[in-house]
Enzyme design. Structure first.
Site, PDB file in Angstrom:
ATOM      1  N   PHE A   1       3.039  -1.424  19.999  1.00 51.89           N
ATOM      2  CA  PHE A   1       3.223  -0.474  18.911  1.00 51.89           C
ATOM      3  C   PHE A   1       4.376  -0.942  18.028  1.00 51.89           C
ATOM      4  CE2 PHE A   1       4.165   3.422  16.675  1.00 51.89           C
ATOM      5  CZ  PHE A   1       2.886   3.911  16.425  1.00 51.89           C
ATOM      6  N   VAL A   2       4.149  -0.959  16.733  1.00 48.97           N
ATOM      7  CA  VAL A   2       5.164  -1.459  15.808  1.00 48.97           C
ATOM      8  C   VAL A   2       5.500  -0.423  14.740  1.00 48.97           C
ATOM      9  CG1 VAL A   2       4.468  -3.879  16.099  1.00 48.97           C
ATOM     10  CG2 VAL A   2       3.403  -2.510  14.302  1.00 48.97           C
TER      11      VAL A   2
ATOM     12  N   ASP B   1      -6.657  -1.652  13.890  1.00 48.34           N
ATOM     13  CA  ASP B   1      -6.392  -1.436  15.312  1.00 48.34           C
ATOM     14  C   ASP B   1      -7.732  -1.251  16.033  1.00 48.34           C
ATOM     15  OD1 ASP B   1      -4.818  -0.895  17.579  1.00 48.34           O
ATOM     16  OD2 ASP B   1      -4.621   1.214  17.099  1.00 48.34           O
TER      17      ASP B   1
ATOM     18  N   LYS C   1      -0.469   6.684   4.441  1.00 49.59           N
ATOM     19  CA  LYS C   1       0.676   6.236   3.673  1.00 49.59           C
ATOM     20  C   LYS C   1       1.087   4.833   4.091  1.00 49.59           C
ATOM     21  CE  LYS C   1       2.259  10.849   4.449  1.00 49.59           C
ATOM     22  NZ  LYS C   1       3.158  11.627   5.297  1.00 49.59           N
ATOM     23  N   GLY C   2       0.587   4.416   5.237  1.00 43.31           N
ATOM     24  CA  GLY C   2       1.074   3.173   5.849  1.00 43.31           C
ATOM     25  C   GLY C   2       0.966   1.937   4.989  1.00 43.31           C
TER      26      GLY C   2
ATOM     27  N   GLU D   1      -4.947  -2.065   4.035  1.00 43.25           N
ATOM     28  CA  GLU D   1      -4.553  -1.229   5.172  1.00 43.25           C
ATOM     29  C   GLU D   1      -3.314  -1.819   5.843  1.00 43.25           C
ATOM     30  OE1 GLU D   1      -4.212   1.363   6.672  1.00 43.25           O
ATOM     31  OE2 GLU D   1      -5.891   1.891   7.966  1.00 43.25           O
ATOM     32  N   ASP D   2      -2.560  -0.983   6.540  1.00 46.95           N
ATOM     33  CA  ASP D   2      -1.375  -1.511   7.246  1.00 46.95           C
ATOM     34  C   ASP D   2      -1.773  -2.227   8.536  1.00 46.95           C
ATOM     35  OD1 ASP D   2      -2.086   0.883   8.544  1.00 46.95           O
ATOM     36  OD2 ASP D   2      -0.057   1.681   8.634  1.00 46.95           O
TER      37      ASP D   2
ATOM     38  N   ARG E   1       9.208   4.244   8.174  1.00 42.09           N
ATOM     39  CA  ARG E   1       8.368   3.542   7.189  1.00 42.09           C
ATOM     40  C   ARG E   1       9.204   2.646   6.276  1.00 42.09           C
ATOM     41  NH1 ARG E   1       3.161   5.616   7.401  1.00 42.09           N
ATOM     42  NH2 ARG E   1       2.929   7.829   7.811  1.00 42.09           N
TER      43      ARG E   1
ATOM     44  N   ASP F   1       4.718   3.759  10.671  1.00 46.90           N
ATOM     45  CA  ASP F   1       5.569   4.823  11.206  1.00 46.90           C
ATOM     46  C   ASP F   1       5.367   5.072  12.680  1.00 46.90           C
ATOM     47  OD1 ASP F   1       2.895   5.949  10.911  1.00 46.90           O
ATOM     48  OD2 ASP F   1       3.816   7.904  11.241  1.00 46.90           O
TER      49      ASP F   1
HETATM   50  P1  IMP Z   1      -7.657   2.301  13.666  1.00 42.69           P
HETATM   51  O1  IMP Z   1      -7.934   0.855  13.329  1.00 42.69           O
HETATM   52  O2  IMP Z   1      -8.694   3.223  13.168  1.00 42.69           O
HETATM   53  O3  IMP Z   1      -7.383   2.473  15.126  1.00 42.69           O
HETATM   54  O4  IMP Z   1      -6.385   2.838  12.943  1.00 42.69           O
HETATM   55  C1  IMP Z   1      -5.420   2.103  12.434  1.00 42.69           C
HETATM   56  C2  IMP Z   1      -4.291   3.023  12.055  1.00 42.69           C
HETATM   57  O5  IMP Z   1      -3.593   3.455  13.221  1.00 42.69           O
HETATM   58  C3  IMP Z   1      -3.287   2.289  11.222  1.00 42.69           C
HETATM   59  O6  IMP Z   1      -3.584   2.396   9.866  1.00 42.69           O
HETATM   60  C4  IMP Z   1      -1.991   2.981  11.585  1.00 42.69           C
HETATM   61  O7  IMP Z   1      -1.826   4.132  10.793  1.00 42.69           O
HETATM   62  C5  IMP Z   1      -2.206   3.430  13.001  1.00 42.69           C
HETATM   63  N1  IMP Z   1      -1.583   2.475  13.936  1.00 42.69           N
HETATM   64  C6  IMP Z   1      -2.209   1.664  14.802  1.00 42.69           C
HETATM   65  N2  IMP Z   1      -1.340   0.910  15.482  1.00 42.69           N
HETATM   66  C7  IMP Z   1      -0.117   1.246  15.008  1.00 42.69           C
HETATM   67  C8  IMP Z   1       1.214   0.789  15.295  1.00 42.69           C
HETATM   68  O8  IMP Z   1       1.474  -0.098  16.127  1.00 42.69           O
HETATM   69  N3  IMP Z   1       2.216   1.369  14.580  1.00 42.69           N
HETATM   70  C9  IMP Z   1       2.003   2.318  13.644  1.00 42.69           C
HETATM   71  N4  IMP Z   1       0.780   2.780  13.350  1.00 42.69           N
HETATM   72  C10 IMP Z   1      -0.268   2.246  14.023  1.00 42.69           C
END
Ligand code: IMP
Length: 174
Positions: free
Chosen positions: A146-147, A97, A37-38, A93-94, A159, A153
């Site tokens: 972490f944000v 990471d 949902k991000g 994507e939000d 959100r 969220d």
């Molecule tokens: P990754 O790149 O597979 O590790 O996943 C990224 C996802 O992790 C993002 O789409 C978010 O849903 C979640 N995520 C990573 N860092 C944060 C953060 O700082 N705040 C909130 N969600 C996060």
């Protein structure tokens, strides 16, 4: 919670990326695929800053722990509704990471044979990357903090916060 990026700063970057995308895809149609949902709020703003013809679709991946499950496995829980074969696609994507979610989605979308595939992310945390993947468009690069807010969220909360804020603690897995 301290503000990392104000709504004005976010709007300015989203406009800039929308303009760049509009120039790069001039005369073409694009499909924006948001990761629920991000990315919903970022996609809503980005779509409105893009002047070329665009449609949206959404995918969802396993929400509990997302890519942070111990195996690193990501599970698709909602697929795209419409075919993307031969289309110009941008995954929205939000946060990029560890990169596990987007590498998984990228591979999955490539199987549908789009004409092109790019990635737009609101935030990029390059320090946390476990797999080599880069965004084609990113509003901001941030350190390993972490944000929340602007769609992002902590345990489904915050959100709707309209700026991006630093969460005071580091949740487990971060
Ligand atoms: P990754 O790149 O597979 O590790 O996943 C990224 C996802 O992790 C993002 O789409 C978010 O849903 C979640 N995520 C990573 N860092 C944060 C953060 O700082 N705040 C909130 N969600 C996060």
């Amino acid at each position: 919670m301290d503000v990392l990026f104000s709504k004005e700063q976010i709007a300015e970057r989203v406009q800039a990326i929308g303009k760049q995308i509009s120039e790069e895809y001039d005369g073409q149609s694009i499909v924006l695929i948001g990761v629920l949902k991000g990315a919903a709020i970022f996609l809503a703003d980005l779509a409105r800053s893009i002047t070329v013809d665009n449609t949206f679709d959404f995918v969802a991946v396993s929400s509990y722990g997302r890519a942070r499950v111990s195996s690193g496995a990501v599970k698709l829980i909602k697929d795209i509704d419409n075919p993307i074969e031969g289309k110009h696609v941008i995954i929205v994507e939000d946060i990029l990471d560890t990169g596990l979610t987007l590498s998984y989605l990228r591979q999955l979308m490539l199987q549908h044979k789009p004409a092109s595939l790019k990635i737009a992310t609101c935030l990029d945390k390059p320090e946390r990357r476990l797999v080599p993947i880069e965004a084609d468009y990113a509003c901001f690069k941030i350190p390993n903090r972490f944000v929340i807010g602007y769609g992002m969220d902590y345990a489904e909360r915050y959100r709707g916060v309209d700026d991006i804020r630093l969460y005071p603690d580091t949740p487990p897995g971060h």
